[in-house]
Design an enzyme around this catalytic site. Structure first.
Site, PDB file in Angstrom:
ATOM      1  N   SER A 204      44.989 -25.307 -23.770  1.00  0.00           N
ATOM      2  CA  SER A 204      44.709 -26.338 -25.204  1.00  0.00           C
ATOM      3  C   SER A 204      44.817 -25.583 -26.570  1.00  0.00           C
ATOM      4  O   SER A 204      44.988 -26.110 -27.518  1.00  0.00           O
ATOM      5  CB  SER A 204      43.525 -27.135 -24.829  1.00  0.00           C
ATOM      6  OG  SER A 204      42.567 -26.162 -24.594  1.00  0.00           O
ATOM      7  N   HIS A 232      46.313 -31.665 -20.715  1.00  0.00           N
ATOM      8  CA  HIS A 232      47.082 -31.799 -21.947  1.00  0.00           C
ATOM      9  C   HIS A 232      48.659 -31.994 -21.656  1.00  0.00           C
ATOM     10  O   HIS A 232      49.476 -31.462 -22.210  1.00  0.00           O
ATOM     11  CB  HIS A 232      46.891 -30.666 -22.804  1.00  0.00           C
ATOM     12  CG  HIS A 232      45.731 -30.528 -23.645  1.00  0.00           C
ATOM     13  ND1 HIS A 232      45.495 -30.987 -24.672  1.00  0.00           N
ATOM     14  CD2 HIS A 232      44.629 -30.114 -23.306  1.00  0.00           C
ATOM     15  CE1 HIS A 232      44.456 -30.791 -25.188  1.00  0.00           C
ATOM     16  NE2 HIS A 232      43.632 -30.086 -24.252  1.00  0.00           N
ATOM     17  N   LYS A 263      43.120 -38.451 -23.147  1.00  0.00           N
ATOM     18  CA  LYS A 263      43.926 -38.002 -23.836  1.00  0.00           C
ATOM     19  C   LYS A 263      45.293 -38.721 -24.142  1.00  0.00           C
ATOM     20  O   LYS A 263      44.970 -39.897 -24.500  1.00  0.00           O
ATOM     21  CB  LYS A 263      44.280 -36.462 -23.556  1.00  0.00           C
ATOM     22  CG  LYS A 263      43.066 -35.389 -23.840  1.00  0.00           C
ATOM     23  CD  LYS A 263      43.470 -34.086 -23.524  1.00  0.00           C
ATOM     24  CE  LYS A 263      42.195 -33.193 -23.095  1.00  0.00           C
ATOM     25  NZ  LYS A 263      41.219 -33.163 -24.206  1.00  0.00           N
TER      26      LYS A 263
HETATM   27  C1  LIG Z   1      42.327 -28.502 -20.150  1.00  0.00           C
HETATM   28  C2  LIG Z   1      41.118 -29.464 -20.293  1.00  0.00           C
HETATM   29  N1  LIG Z   1      40.272 -29.755 -19.227  1.00  0.00           N
HETATM   30  C3  LIG Z   1      39.413 -30.539 -19.199  1.00  0.00           C
HETATM   31  C4  LIG Z   1      39.195 -31.163 -20.425  1.00  0.00           C
HETATM   32  C5  LIG Z   1      37.992 -32.313 -20.196  1.00  0.00           C
HETATM   33  O1  LIG Z   1      38.285 -33.294 -20.451  1.00  0.00           O
HETATM   34  P1  LIG Z   1      37.444 -34.892 -20.639  1.00  0.00           P
HETATM   35  O2  LIG Z   1      37.515 -35.087 -22.038  1.00  0.00           O
HETATM   36  O3  LIG Z   1      37.928 -35.955 -19.851  1.00  0.00           O
HETATM   37  O4  LIG Z   1      36.028 -34.023 -19.962  1.00  0.00           O
HETATM   38  C6  LIG Z   1      39.518 -31.060 -21.536  1.00  0.00           C
HETATM   39  C7  LIG Z   1      39.219 -31.534 -23.076  1.00  0.00           C
HETATM   40  O5  LIG Z   1      39.134 -31.142 -23.756  1.00  0.00           O
HETATM   41  C8  LIG Z   1      40.766 -29.790 -21.564  1.00  0.00           C
HETATM   42  O6  LIG Z   1      41.420 -29.638 -22.641  1.00  0.00           O
END
Ligand SMILES: Cc1ncc(COP(=O)(O)O)c(C=O)c1O
Length: 427
Positions: A204, A232, A263
């Site tokens: 990310s 992502h 997202k």
């Molecule tokens: C790679 C990744 N995994 C998990 C998450 C967490 O997602 P959630 O907002 O559904 O908890 C994010 C959020 O920033 C992320 O970028």
């Protein structure tokens, strides 16, 4: 303590009185927070007045600004059909479940959404969580024990790192793109237990893709289970938007996907693990964030179902094409301006700036020019690798992209950060 029932919300916390914290902790926290302000790593939150979108109104800005920092990849966060579906579900299924799934928190729509995700990804079964953070937090702990090994990619998201920490398995880390390191980890794991390789599909902070086309065969060769967090990428990477594994041609080879509804899939909240049915059944029985946390709210489920329907239909194809075209255009123009950015097909575009103070200062100045972006610095990214992370959306118009590029170029020159190219070759 006296509670003043009539105190306006905006004045909460402003009343002078006896300090609630021990002096020692108060001093420590104020010193640490001051350090953050000084080194540019303090995170202030900006208040948006209105819905998420490519153009938003901020409480502290005199006019609307262009938004380049949301994960609103397909522009679905304020989509009329998704809002309508959420509203309808609110009417048909109520506001909240007041329960966890296994007591009395499972509705027909929860099962429907799980089936829709499985159908979309081509997996056997899916389990919903209230966030992907929870999905990652609940995946490892009760699946793996001390005799097992987890091999984790170096840039993995905090929620994977925390999830791994909760379990007793041995831990190894490989640099996300160094396949020889991964192979060494797999070879060196002399265990009768399970081997699990876990990676983000897209990292990310970088917008770089995990080389799943090369990771999957290694997992197969050494009998390791492959887990991919595709937060992502779900909805827009790969021909049908199934994500990084589809993009890399190895959709069938991933044992467990985790991802978020927060997202590209409408951007509200909720997450899931999807994959092998035996694992999903185990998680329903043993995964702690599932067992001990409330069900996903019905309106979120209704909205997510509609988002998936859009993504699987013609509109999804159109939005994906627009997103990738916008991304290609923005990346090309920014590189031509002389900014230092990595090569990737992904709509996360990190503009590398080095010092935290430069990233924070430039983001602040861009906002004054009507471009809302965020500077990222340590501990979110390594020290000295501060950056502005731009995120492109299908909802951005060409004119909006050009306005951002022009503002970046002007400020990049002022900050002296467009000197990265010599003779057209990136240093
Ligand atoms: C790679 C990744 N995994 C998990 C998450 C967490 O997602 P959630 O907002 O559904 O908890 C994010 C959020 O920033 C992320 O970028």
């Amino acid at each position: 303590m006296n509670f003043d029932k009539n105190l306006p919300y905006s004045q909460i916390g402003t009343k002078k009185g006896k300090p609630m914290l021990p002096k020692k902790l108060q001093t420590l926290l104020s010193q640490k927070l001051q350090e953050k302000r000084t080194d540019g790593t303090y995170k202030a939150e900006r208040i948006i007045q209105g819905p998420q979108g490519p153009e938003i109104s901020l409480a502290d800005a005199s006019k609307p600004v262009l938004n380049f920092c949301a994960n609103n990849y397909l522009g679905l966060s304020n989509h009329p059909a998704i809002k309508e579906a959420a509203q309808k579900t609110l009417e048909t299924h109520g506001f909240g479940m007041s329960s966890v799934r296994f007591i009395c928190g499972t509705q027909d729509i929860h099962k429907e959404l799980e089936q829709a995700v499985s159908a979309f990804l081509g997996t056997e079964d899916t389990i919903l969580y209230t966030s992907c953070f929870d999905a990652n937090g609940g995946l490892f702990e009760n699946l793996l024990g001390a005799e097992d090994v987890i091999i984790s990619a170096s840039l993995n998201h905090a929620s994977i790192i925390d999830g791994v920490r909760l379990c007793k398995a041995q831990r190894k880390v490989f640099q996300y793109d160094k396949l020889n390191e991964l192979e060494e980890c797999l070879l060196g794991s002399q265990t009768d237990g399970l081997k699990v390789v876990v990676t983000d599909g897209v990292f990310s902070m970088e917008g770089l893709l995990a080389p799943l086309d090369r990771i999957a065969p290694l997992c197969r060769k050494y009998g390791a289970i492959l887990v991919v967090d595709d937060s992502h990428a779900t909805g827009f990477m790969g021909e049908n938007g199934r994500g990084t594994a589809e993009h890399c041609g190895v959709q069938e080879e991933v044992d467990l996907f985790t991802s978020t509804f927060g997202k590209a899939l409408g951007g509200a909240s909720g997450g899931y693990i999807s994959g092998k049915k035996e694992c999903v059944e185990w998680f329903r029985n043993c995964s702690r964030p599932y067992l001990f946390s409330n069900s996903l709210a019905p309106s979120l489920v209704g909205g997510a179902l509609k988002a998936l329907e859009i993504i699987r239909g013609e509109e999804g194809d159109t939005l994906r094409a627009r997103l990738h075209e916008n991304t290609r255009y923005f990346r090309e123009k920014m590189m031509a301006c002389g900014f230092r950015i990595n090569e990737s097909p992904h709509p996360i575009v990190p503009i590398m700036l080095g010092e935290a103070t430069v990233a924070a200062g430039m983001a602040e100045d861009l906002l004054k020019e009507g471009i809302y972006v965020i500077g990222f610095s340590y501990p979110v990214v390594p020290k000295g690798a501060a950056r502005i992370r731009v995120q492109i959306s299908a909802a951005h118009t060409r004119e909006q992209l050009d306005l951002a590029i022009t503002a970046f170029e002007r400020l990049g020159k002022r900050y002296g950060v467009v000197e990265w190219w010599s003779d057209g070759v990136m240093e």
